[in-house]
Design a protein around this motif. Structure first.
Motif, PDB file in Angstrom:
ATOM      1  N   SER A 103      18.854 -35.714  -3.166  1.00 49.67           N
ATOM      2  CA  SER A 103      19.010 -34.271  -3.324  1.00 49.67           C
ATOM      3  C   SER A 103      19.185 -33.579  -1.985  1.00 49.67           C
ATOM      4  CB  SER A 103      17.796 -33.693  -4.060  1.00 49.67           C
ATOM      5  OG  SER A 103      17.648 -34.272  -5.339  1.00 49.67           O
ATOM      6  N   PHE A 107      22.570 -31.687  -1.282  1.00 50.11           N
ATOM      7  CA  PHE A 107      22.487 -30.239  -1.451  1.00 50.11           C
ATOM      8  C   PHE A 107      22.001 -29.507  -0.200  1.00 50.11           C
ATOM      9  CE2 PHE A 107      21.613 -31.754  -5.907  1.00 50.11           C
ATOM     10  CZ  PHE A 107      22.884 -31.468  -6.375  1.00 50.11           C
ATOM     11  N   PHE A 188      17.130 -25.762  -6.055  1.00 49.35           N
ATOM     12  CA  PHE A 188      18.553 -25.649  -6.305  1.00 49.35           C
ATOM     13  C   PHE A 188      18.965 -24.210  -6.592  1.00 49.35           C
ATOM     14  CE2 PHE A 188      22.448 -26.075  -8.836  1.00 49.35           C
ATOM     15  CZ  PHE A 188      23.207 -26.811  -7.930  1.00 49.35           C
TER      16      PHE A 188
END
Length: 853
Positions: A103, A107, A188
């Motif tokens: 992640s 991201f 996120f």
């Protein structure tokens, strides 16, 4: 939409810089005023800066910190897998580590590093003083930091996600009851905001803030790549935004979007995730290749070969990437025809990629290559990426993918593509562009040492994974049996990972080592031809002394006395006589000067806005609803104040002489303003997210024989139709308010806004009353859950529309908007065009489609 400010006539002929040097006293006075206007604050106030130079530097530094953090997690994983049966970490902690590693890399590094570098360098490459929305960039950065801190920090409190960076349900719903998945969704949420903000900034910046004369066929290739990647973000991120919204609502309120026993389907998440996930690979790849496109001509000492082909290939790559998402779903039981179509598309994307690489190779062969650390990383990256591309063609073939799926072969392929296509070019860019940041070069000797450690270590780490995967080593496991016969391969990979880490460590040492005794680099130390290298060493906060007129793709090579003319203020905007930050807005295609845009200054509002917005998401994650609502109210107030005090200022005069005999307006509204472009682009992303929710509705229809279910009453026809009618009335009143304001009819303007406000409230109530009056329970089945999600999506947008109505009412009431200076109502009307469209589509789907079936 009409343009409200007349476009100034283009000066006859090709503008030339002032023929005579201005007096020395004037040059010094102009420079001093510019220096004062663009001065960076000191002390703690430094972090209130919104200048692209500072924000881009912070952004880049944080992405590299997250990269190092994820790299340490990778080393822990490699230690665990070095031998079968290792107990370096527990199984649960290993699951958290590999989830956070993936992640963070995807991201918090791979995509944000593109945005960070663009914020830092794009204005200089375009010869602009700054990007059009500097405060938006700063706001996006602080949101990014908040998201990253929560996601990375969750690992230290045993609260990290453990379902993989792709977060497949039911692994992240039924089988992960803790808060880990919510922490991923929380992080996120911030990253989504930062990504969309950056995309809007990049697109408007490239299209509207180029220097006069820089037509689209003269744009630096970096700008083309950024434009393509930012456009991809607009359409790739929204499906994941929609999917993460559905997953969070399922976890928080038990709405069964992904629960098969109540009509849901986990495959919907896979479709939404990979609608984002595969374009994401090219969102990472294209901006990194853009660095290659800037570096290769410099060291080949010749313009890029096949400029037009490179541009078309970049656009083609971006377009094709949206047709490949099923590439990741071959083993989910799809029909054979689907496998064939997506297999062909996955192979076809190699064609535009190959075109770009052949153009780079042709440029190197056509010129006389100067050996350097950046070109070394470029060549190494091309070699690594080609190997990754070859294995990509292999896994694009469905029959082979059935064998290699979820094995370490895919891990090897993925890293060859991303490290070869992103990390190597980024390291090349670090050594190439570092003088623009610090005024000094990095060490060529340390750079070459780092390259060989990185290149050798990477191949030693990941080449054996192809073999271990083909031998049956599954990915995402914390240990394996010695009987599998991959112990030696895994040990080799672990050794290679630490060699790679040494190389990255050498780069870190080179960047962080003291350089006080090192002399400043020469101006344009690489003898490049593009605009960013007009910067002095060290650079000034203003970015560029005067905004030039461009006649070439490589003005430093082709335009005589170019640096002299910029430094002496012989081009546009050589001064800051009014003490305001300014840049030039030009037309999207041929870069004709349209407006002298005044940019907002430094402010703490960006930090406060990020914190209050973050409070809503953070408190909501922990189900603290009242604090979440208070944070939301505070965020609305902060944004109101931000817009009220920082945008759409009424100028003290209509026009300004920007130099070379050119006079430009200081204010523009409608489609002539960058704000209008920003709203339009933002609403495209919003519409894509809405379309993803509609996609979910029809996905359920395709997998169920009875959808809507016969036992569900649905929302009926009356209330949704009444809601649509009243919302369309509100839209019409908003449009009328804009036109009445143009005619300076204040009473009619206020009346139209009040009526629009009342109709909006009535429309929202009617839409909600549809499913409420028929007793649709969103916890019982995916059908009522999807209907309610579409209705609430529209209700939220209508509530925002009401706030906008109030804002426009207040702006005119307090004299901050007039018949001539009307950007606020023009932008709000544009928002309502999109909102009315989504309401109509929603009503057709939830009320009209059941009748048709």
């Amino acid at each position: 939409m009409t343009v409200d400010v007349e476009r100034p006539p283009t000066p006859p002929g090709d503008p030339e810089p002032l023929p005579e040097r201005p007096p020395e006293s004037l040059i010094r006075a102009q420079a001093e005023r510019l220096r004062k206007t663009w001065k960076t604050p000191e002390g703690l106030a430094y972090f209130t800066s919104v200048n692209n130079t500072q924000v881009g530097l912070w952004y880049t530094a944080m992405t590299l910190v997250f990269f190092l953090y994820a790299g340490v997690l990778a080393l822990i994983m490699r230690l665990q897998l070095a031998q079968p049966g290792n107990r370096v970490v527990t199984p649960e902690l290993y699951n958290q580590i590999f989830t956070v590693h993936g992640s963070v890399m995807m991201f918090l590094f791979a995509i944000p590093i593109f945005e960070a570098i663009a914020v830092l360098l794009l204005p200089q490459m375009l010869g602009a003083r700054d990007l059009p929305f500097p405060r938006l960039s700063a706001f996006g950065f602080w949101c990014f930091v908040l998201g990253g801190v929560f996601l990375c920090g969750s690992l230290f409190f045993n609260a990290a996600p453990s379902g993989g960076w792709f977060m497949y349900p039911p692994l992240t719903s039924k089988y992960q009851p803790g808060i880990g998945a919510d922490m991923w969704l929380l992080g996120f949420s911030f990253i989504e905001v930062a990504a969309i903000a950056a995309a809007v900034e990049m697109i408007v910046g490239v299209l509207k803030c180029r220097p006069p004369g820089m037509r689209v066929n003269l744009m630096p290739l970096y700008a083309w790549y950024v434009l393509v990647a930012a456009a991809m973000i607009l359409f790739a991120f929204p499906p994941l935004i929609a999917g993460s919204l559905l997953l969070e609502v399922e976890r928080a309120f038990s709405w069964p979007f992904f629960v098969p026993t109540r009509g849901g389907d986990p495959l919907l998440w896979q479709h939404l995730f990979w609608l984002f996930g595969h374009p994401e690979v090219y969102i990472i790849f294209l901006p990194s290749i853009a660095l290659i496109a800037m570096i290769v001509p410099t060291f080949a000492r010749t313009p890029i070969v096949g400029y037009g082909w490179v541009v078309l290939a970049a656009i083609g790559t971006g377009f094709l990437s949206f047709g490949l998402w099923v590439h990741h779903m071959y083993t989910t039981g799809l029909p054979g025809i689907s496998l064939g179509i997506f297999s062909a598309a996955s192979s076809a994307v190699a064609i535009p990629t190959g075109v770009q690489f052949f153009c780079f190779i042709a440029t190197l062969l056509a010129g006389r290559v100067v050996r350097s650390t950046p070109i070394l990383f470029i060549i190494g990256g091309l070699a690594v990426f080609v190997l990754g591309g070859l294995t990509g063609v292999m896994v694009a073939i469905a029959s082979f993918d059935f064998q290699a799926h979820d094995s370490f072969f895919v891990v090897a392929h993925f890293h060859y593509v991303l490290i070869g296509g992103a990390v190597f070019p980024i390291l090349a860019g670090l050594y190439y562009f570092y003088p623009l940041v610090d005024g000094k070069k990095l060490s060529d000797r340390l750079g070459k040492i780092a390259f060989w450690f990185v290149f050798v270590g990477f191949n030693v780490a990941f080449m054996p994974m192809h073999l271990s995967g083909l031998r049956g080593m599954p990915r995402r496991v914390f240990t394996y049996s010695e009987d599998l016969g991959v112990s030696g391969l895994n040990l080799t990979s672990t050794v290679g990972a630490f060699i790679l880490a040494i190389g990255i460590g050498v780069v870190a040492v080179d960047v962080l080592r003291p350089k006080k005794q090192q002399p400043l680099a020469a101006r344009n130390p690489w003898n490049a031809g593009t605009l960013e290298w007009v910067q002095e060493m060290p650079g000034e906060d203003w970015g560029i002394r005067s905004i030039p007129e461009i006649d070439s793709r490589y003005p430093l090579w082709d335009q005589p006395n170019f640096l002299r003319d910029i430094d002496e203020g012989r081009f546009y905007l050589p001064d800051a006589a009014e003490g305001r930050r300014e840049t030039i807005v030009t037309s999207a295609i041929d870069a004709r000067p349209l407006q002298c845009q005044r940019l907002p200054g430094n402010t703490s509002m960006t930090i406060v806005a990020a914190l209050t917005t973050g409070g809503f998401f953070i408190f909501g994650t922990f189900h603290l609803w009242w604090p979440a609502l208070l944070s939301l109210a505070a965020a609305i107030g902060v944004f109101w104040y931000w817009l009220w005090t920082g945008t759409a200022h009424l100028p003290e005069k209509d026009q300004k002489d920007v130099g070379l005999g050119l006079t430009l307006p200081l204010y523009a509204s409608g489609s002539g303003s960058v704000g209008y472009w920003g709203v339009f682009i933002t609403m495209l992303a919003d519409l894509a997210a809405f379309a993803s929710l509609v996609f979910g509705y029809f996905f359920f229809w395709t997998i169920h024989e009875d959808f809507p279910p016969v036992h569900e009453a649905g929302p009926g026809l009356l209330w949704p139709s009444l809601g649509a009618a009243t919302v369309l009335g509100a839209w019409g009143c908003t449009f009328a308010a804009r036109e009445l304001n143009k005619r300076d009819n204040a009473r009619g303007y206020y009346a139209a806004l009040v009526l629009a406000l009342l109709l909006t409230a009535a429309g929202g109530i009617a839409l909600v009353e549809g499913p409420r009056s028929t007793g649709l329970d969103p916890t019982t089945h995916c059908y009522p859950a999807t209907v309610w999600m579409l209705v609430l999506w529209n209700a939220l947008h209508l509530a925002i529309g009401m706030i906008m109505h109030l804002y426009c009412f207040a702006r005119r009431w307090f004299g901050r908007m007039t018949a001539r200076y009307d950007i606020d109502i023009c932008n709000v009307t544009l928002y309502w065009h999109f909102t009315a469209l989504t309401v109509v589509i929603t009503v057709l789907v939830i009320a009209g489609f059941p009748l048709a079936t």
